[in-house]
Design a protein around this motif. Structure first.
Motif, PDB file in Angstrom:
ATOM      1  N   ILE A 116       0.852  -1.185   0.000  1.00  0.00           N
ATOM      2  CA  ILE A 116       0.000   0.000   0.000  1.00  0.00           C
ATOM      3  C   ILE A 116       0.890   1.239   0.000  1.00  0.00           C
ATOM      4  O   ILE A 116       1.960   1.241   0.625  1.00  0.00           O
ATOM      5  CB  ILE A 116      -0.936  -0.035   1.234  1.00  0.00           C
ATOM      6  N   SER A 117       0.494   2.268  -0.718  1.00  0.00           N
ATOM      7  CA  SER A 117       1.306   3.480  -0.808  1.00  0.00           C
ATOM      8  C   SER A 117       1.065   4.380   0.397  1.00  0.00           C
ATOM      9  O   SER A 117       0.041   4.285   1.086  1.00  0.00           O
ATOM     10  CB  SER A 117       0.979   4.246  -2.088  1.00  0.00           C
ATOM     11  N   ASP A 149      -2.103   6.456   0.027  1.00  0.00           N
ATOM     12  CA  ASP A 149      -3.325   5.672   0.232  1.00  0.00           C
ATOM     13  C   ASP A 149      -3.519   5.344   1.711  1.00  0.00           C
ATOM     14  O   ASP A 149      -4.658   5.294   2.194  1.00  0.00           O
ATOM     15  CB  ASP A 149      -3.288   4.393  -0.600  1.00  0.00           C
ATOM     16  N   ARG A 205      -5.036   8.420   3.157  1.00  0.00           N
ATOM     17  CA  ARG A 205      -6.431   8.611   2.729  1.00  0.00           C
ATOM     18  C   ARG A 205      -7.364   7.606   3.393  1.00  0.00           C
ATOM     19  O   ARG A 205      -8.513   7.923   3.700  1.00  0.00           O
ATOM     20  CB  ARG A 205      -6.511   8.509   1.212  1.00  0.00           C
ATOM     21  N   ILE A 245     -10.736   6.914   1.626  1.00  0.00           N
ATOM     22  CA  ILE A 245     -10.875   5.615   0.953  1.00  0.00           C
ATOM     23  C   ILE A 245     -11.561   4.693   1.942  1.00  0.00           C
ATOM     24  O   ILE A 245     -11.047   4.436   3.035  1.00  0.00           O
ATOM     25  CB  ILE A 245      -9.506   5.039   0.538  1.00  0.00           C
ATOM     26  N   ASP A 283     -11.069  -0.276  -3.872  1.00  0.00           N
ATOM     27  CA  ASP A 283     -10.272   0.808  -4.430  1.00  0.00           C
ATOM     28  C   ASP A 283      -8.771   0.558  -4.319  1.00  0.00           C
ATOM     29  O   ASP A 283      -7.963   1.293  -4.903  1.00  0.00           O
ATOM     30  CB  ASP A 283     -10.601   2.125  -3.711  1.00  0.00           C
ATOM     31  N   LEU A 284      -8.404  -0.491  -3.594  1.00  0.00           N
ATOM     32  CA  LEU A 284      -6.988  -0.845  -3.439  1.00  0.00           C
ATOM     33  C   LEU A 284      -6.654  -2.176  -4.103  1.00  0.00           C
ATOM     34  O   LEU A 284      -5.577  -2.728  -3.899  1.00  0.00           O
ATOM     35  CB  LEU A 284      -6.633  -0.920  -1.954  1.00  0.00           C
TER      36      LEU A 284
END
Length: 529
Positions: free
Chosen positions: A210-211, A214, A217, A223, A228-229
């Protein structure tokens, strides 16, 4: 009666402290008279406590402490121990609560056993005794967030403070305003261990990386679905430690603040790392953040850089400080005049015994570990990943040829920004490498490779030259600190590959600093006919 002359004398000698270094009791509460060793002045006041090292007195200006080695008790209820001052110590150590609870008691117990003694831990106090049962000292362990720990150093409540966040220059300047030395200098700052902030999900969650943006968020509530991931069509359930915990403050600083976001109020707040780990592991759609040392369950997720490089959190990537959320646990002191017990404890922290305790307690120790080239597969992929780093196939081929038959050592040397001067931990590690070479066991029949790398700023040819210079600089420092003759049996080669092998993206100052390094590799010496 309080005689001003003794007050002035003891303050000038630095032996008087207005704040107690450890909690005292009214075990005496009777009047005594103390005389300065030079006979210049006396002080008469109520004796509140005597630990063999310091007198605690109740005076007209409040409670004070006087170093027993600077005075003699000449009248009143003199404690019998006063005949042999300085035989015991009492001091306070402040630190992050999870360090105070999860690490320090074990360290002090092992420290005491190493000097043929024992330690009894009870309600935040460690009583250390010698083999014959004599009192050696008492250490108060106080859970304190970094800023509070700094305050306790400033006003002499604590002799040592342990923090998982480095002291800022502005905070360090506070010490000079009260006449204390800078605690961030090389000789007053010790790296105890390492730790890291990790993102945890349920073991069966298909999302493995995961970034940073992200993560921010998600925890800001922007999110809300795993879809969405790249995961299942399911809501994201957020679990966090208490907002006033050190890990929550680190998360706010390292993740949320750079994204200009705040933690959502919809998260379920739990008591500690273990509670967050267990809750996430039991929830297929849960996510949380914990200390690496405090993860009890769940799956730790890799951090995905903007350029596509993934970095997993494990002991090796934290030890080499490649994992982006790595933290150092730092021990600070604000005086050079420590009791012998405290001085001995600081020296003990760098021993193999102490580092074993650190590892067994779940923290990342500083001992040297080695991994095979096969376990460094991600770095070769990163070298060929399309990033802003410029290299060519010949350079990559040469790097792979040199390193594929080698093993990587966890020692990684980094420099102060814009200089060829090694930073504090790197200097410690150079000495550690020299000691290992002198021992001869780890590197028997091995060739040592010092391999330099840079970030992507500047021309590729210049970066390659700079990386070679940095590797040569480490070799020179290593030679200067090694014992005479200890390097004779281990060939040392220096190599430089510039920006060819980024460990993380060069898009941030933090990422560029991580990529500017000199790595240590070893490979077998193969005899040729």
């Amino acid at each position: 009666m309080l005689k001003t002359s003794l007050m002035q004398t003891t303050m000038m000698a630095g032996v008087l402290s207005v704040a107690a270094l450890a909690q005292t009791t009214a075990a005496y509460a009777e009047e005594v008279t103390l005389r300065a060793m030079d006979g210049s002045s006396d002080i008469t006041a109520n004796l509140m406590d005597f630990d063999g090292n310091r007198y605690t007195l109740e005076t007209a200006i409040g409670e004070i402490q006087i170093d027993a080695s600077q005075v003699e008790c000449i009248a009143g209820a003199c404690p019998t121990e006063a005949a042999e001052p300085g035989t015991a110590s009492a001091f306070e150590v402040a630190g992050n609560p999870y360090v105070v609870d999860g690490l320090l008691p074990s360290l002090f117990q092992d420290f005491a056993s190493g000097v043929s003694g024992s330690a009894n831990v009870n309600n935040g106090s460690v009583s250390i005794a010698s083999a014959n049962g004599a009192d050696v000292g008492t250490v108060s362990l106080v859970g304190a967030q970094p800023l509070d720990g700094m305050r306790r150093l400033v006003d002499d409540r604590s002799l040592l403070a342990i923090s998982d966040r480095p002291m800022t220059e502005e905070q360090a300047r506070v010490f000079s305003t009260v006449g204390k030395p800078n605690p961030t200098t090389e000789d007053r700052q010790v790296v105890l261990a390492l730790d890291g902030l990790v993102i945890v999900a349920a073991p069966g969650n298909p999302v493995n990386a995961i970034s940073r943006i992200d993560i921010a968020r998600i925890f800001a509530g922007q999110i809300t679905n795993w879809r969405d991931l790249g995961g299942p069509n399911a809501p994201i359930n957020i679990y966090t430690p208490a907002n006033d915990s050190s890990i929550a403050q680190n998360f706010a600083e390292q993740v949320m603040a750079p994204a200009s976001l705040r933690l959502t109020t919809q998260a379920e707040t739990l008591s500690d790392d273990a509670a967050v780990s267990d809750a996430v592991a039991a929830d297929p759609f849960g996510i949380g953040f914990v200390n690496f040392s405090g993860q009890t369950a769940g799956k730790a997720m890799s951090i995905l850089g903007e350029c596509g490089i993934q970095t997993p959190p494990n002991a090796f990537t934290i030890k080499t400080e490649e994992y982006p959320f790595t933290r150092r646990l730092l021990v600070y002191r604000a005086t050079d005049d420590l009791p012998q017990l405290a001085d001995d404890f600081i020296s003990y922290l760098d021993t193999a015994d102490a580092q074993n305790v650190i590892a067994e307690s779940g923290f990342v120790d500083k001992t040297v570990s080695v991994v095979s080239s096969d376990e460094q597969g991600r770095r070769y992929a990163a070298a060929m990943w399309p990033t802003d780093a410029q290299t060519n196939l010949r350079e990559l081929g040469d790097m792979v040829t040199q390193l594929l038959p080698a093993q990587r050592v966890s020692l990684t040397f980094r420099f102060l920004p814009g200089s060829s001067q090694l930073e504090a931990r790197a200097l410690e590690d150079v000495q550690r490498l020299a000691d290992l070479l002198a021992a001869g066991e780890v590197f028997a029949n091995k060739e040592l490779l010092l391999v330099g790398f840079t970030d992507s700023a500047g021309a590729p040819a210049a970066n390659r030259g700079l990386s070679e210079q940095r590797a040569e600089r480490v070799r020179q420092i290593l030679s200067s600190v090694a014992l005479p003759g200890s390097l004779d049996s281990t060939p040392i080669r220096t190599l430089g590959y510039g920006e060819a092998s980024p460990l993380t993206c060069n898009t941030t100052a933090e990422g560029r600093a991580t990529n500017r390094r000199v790595e240590v590799w070893v490979r077998d010496i193969v005899a040729t006919n």
